[in-house]
Write a protein that holds these residues in place. Structure first.
Motif, PDB file in Angstrom:
ATOM      1  N   GLN A 206       0.830  -1.219   0.000  1.00 45.49           N
ATOM      2  CA  GLN A 206       0.000   0.000   0.000  1.00 45.49           C
ATOM      3  C   GLN A 206       0.864   1.269   0.000  1.00 45.49           C
ATOM      4  OE1 GLN A 206      -3.352  -0.031  -0.114  1.00 45.49           O
ATOM      5  NE2 GLN A 206      -3.495  -2.263  -0.045  1.00 45.49           N
ATOM      6  N   TYR A 208       3.538   1.938   2.121  1.00 46.62           N
ATOM      7  CA  TYR A 208       4.188   2.299   3.387  1.00 46.62           C
ATOM      8  C   TYR A 208       5.556   1.625   3.461  1.00 46.62           C
ATOM      9  CZ  TYR A 208      -0.493   3.826   4.669  1.00 46.62           C
ATOM     10  OH  TYR A 208      -1.698   4.455   4.683  1.00 46.62           O
ATOM     11  N   ALA A 217       0.389   5.575  10.562  1.00 46.33           N
ATOM     12  CA  ALA A 217      -0.644   6.060   9.645  1.00 46.33           C
ATOM     13  C   ALA A 217      -2.034   5.630  10.112  1.00 46.33           C
ATOM     14  CB  ALA A 217      -0.367   5.541   8.229  1.00 46.33           C
ATOM     15  N   GLU A 222      -5.514   7.015   8.474  1.00 49.01           N
ATOM     16  CA  GLU A 222      -5.468   6.688   7.039  1.00 49.01           C
ATOM     17  C   GLU A 222      -6.138   5.334   6.802  1.00 49.01           C
ATOM     18  OE1 GLU A 222      -1.644   7.140   5.168  1.00 49.01           O
ATOM     19  OE2 GLU A 222      -1.204   8.943   6.352  1.00 49.01           O
ATOM     20  N   PRO A 223      -7.136   5.296   5.908  1.00 54.60           N
ATOM     21  CA  PRO A 223      -7.953   4.072   5.744  1.00 54.60           C
ATOM     22  C   PRO A 223      -7.153   2.824   5.376  1.00 54.60           C
ATOM     23  CG  PRO A 223      -8.997   5.939   4.655  1.00 54.60           C
ATOM     24  CD  PRO A 223      -7.633   6.403   5.074  1.00 54.60           C
ATOM     25  N   ALA A 225      -4.034   2.026   5.975  1.00 53.90           N
ATOM     26  CA  ALA A 225      -3.262   1.550   7.121  1.00 53.90           C
ATOM     27  C   ALA A 225      -4.186   0.993   8.199  1.00 53.90           C
ATOM     28  CB  ALA A 225      -2.408   2.684   7.691  1.00 53.90           C
ATOM     29  N   ARG A 226      -5.313   1.658   8.404  1.00 55.65           N
ATOM     30  CA  ARG A 226      -6.266   1.167   9.419  1.00 55.65           C
ATOM     31  C   ARG A 226      -6.765  -0.219   9.064  1.00 55.65           C
ATOM     32  NH1 ARG A 226     -10.006   5.129  12.719  1.00 55.65           N
ATOM     33  NH2 ARG A 226     -10.530   3.056  13.469  1.00 55.65           N
TER      34      ARG A 226
END
Ligand SMILES: [Zn+2]
Length: 307
Positions: A206, A208, A217, A222-223, A225-226
């Motif tokens: 993604q 990262y 994140a 941040e969606p 990372a979540r």
């Protein structure tokens, strides 16, 4: 662990990891009197590492003002696989060239005291029960969330062992049958979803850089990372559910770099599941953070020979 037999007993605890080794002087009350760390440098050879460890043992004894002849023993925790019965380190995977290496015999010959070797995950759990978050509780299970996922159970004051004396591989509990492939041969183990390696790999897909960036994140909302962290926490909650129903530990301790830094994130998910449990008494079990950090290994290793 059982209370030490002599209140004034003294021991050396050694913690051998892939990059660093720690050697400490520890008394029966769990007090650290001296501690040194040195690079493992496994690739330079096992014999050389033993020589350097012997020098470090002498150095911490001198720093603590302890004559080596008065020691109760020397305990060693090492990144596994290890063979505690033979005293062998069988870990060429993260300790280059260290396969079937007997560490107990040369250290015992050098210092003339009892020497014991155990897996590092077991030793960390022993340490927490000796002087940390598990003290006064039994049974205790500890999960170490770092680069990988390690696990250990302490039952009736002793390291729980399975067939062949081997310890349970709690990192390979199945928690998501559609999860990523794991090197153990299964799909969707804790290791493949919760470890720093797994979170880092999912994060790189993604954009990262590594696991730490994913957790940061996710905290910032941040969606992408979540989603990765949510998956990891639900995976750990599922694994913890299995651990609670298998061992019924009074305490499940979360340790390791990820387990300690993000304890609140993981504990909330585990507690939410526990609130729905019906097969044991509510409040009789709990999840807590490790208390000893990097000292769990040396304290637990020393406790092996203080009991
Ligand atoms: Zn696995």
């Amino acid at each position: 662990m059982n209370p030490p037999s002599r209140a004034d007993a003294r021991a050396i605890g050694i913690d051998i990891g892939g990059t660093k080794m720690a050697v400490a002087a520890v008394d029966a009350a769990g007090t650290l009197h001296a501690r040194v760390t040195l690079p493992t440098e496994a690739e330079l050879g096992f014999a050389r590492a033993v020589e350097r460890l012997a020098g470090a043992i002498a150095a911490v004894c001198e720093q603590a003002g302890w004559p080596p002849v008065g020691l109760s023993g020397i305990g060693i925790g090492c990144a596994g696989p290890v063979d505690p019965a033979r005293g062998w380190i069988n870990n060429p995977y993260t300790l280059t060239g260290w396969d079937r290496c007997d560490i107990v015999t040369p250290v015992r010959a050098r210092f003339g005291v009892p020497v014991r070797l155990e897996n590092d995950a077991d030793v960390a759990a022993v340490g927490e029960c000796f002087a940390g978050a598990g003290r006064g509780f039994d049974p205790v299970v500890m999960l170490t969330l770092g680069t990988g996922v390690g696990g250990a159970a302490i039952v009736r004051g002793a390291i729980y062992r399975g067939a062949g004396g081997e310890h349970p591989e709690l990192g390979h509990l199945l928690v998501a049958s559609d999860g990523p492939e794991c090197y153990c041969g299964a799909r969707g183990c804790l290791e493949s979803l919760v470890s720093g390696t797994a979170v880092g790999a999912a994060g790189r897909a993604q954009g990262y850089a590594e696991a730490r960036a994913v957790f940061a994140a996710a905290r910032a909302g941040e969606p992408a990372a979540r989603a990765i962290v949510d998956r990891a926490r639900e995976a750990l909650a599922a694994g913890a559910w299995t651990i609670f129903h298998t061992f019924l530990p009074r305490r499940l301790i979360l340790g390791g770099s990820i387990g300690e830094a993000h304890f609140d994130v993981f504990a909330a998910a585990i507690r939410a599941r526990l609130a729905r449990a019906t097969q044991f008494t509510a409040g009789g079990v709990e999840v807590v953070p490790a208390a000893l950090g990097n000292d769990a290994g040396v304290l637990g290793a020393a406790a092996l020979v203080l009991g």
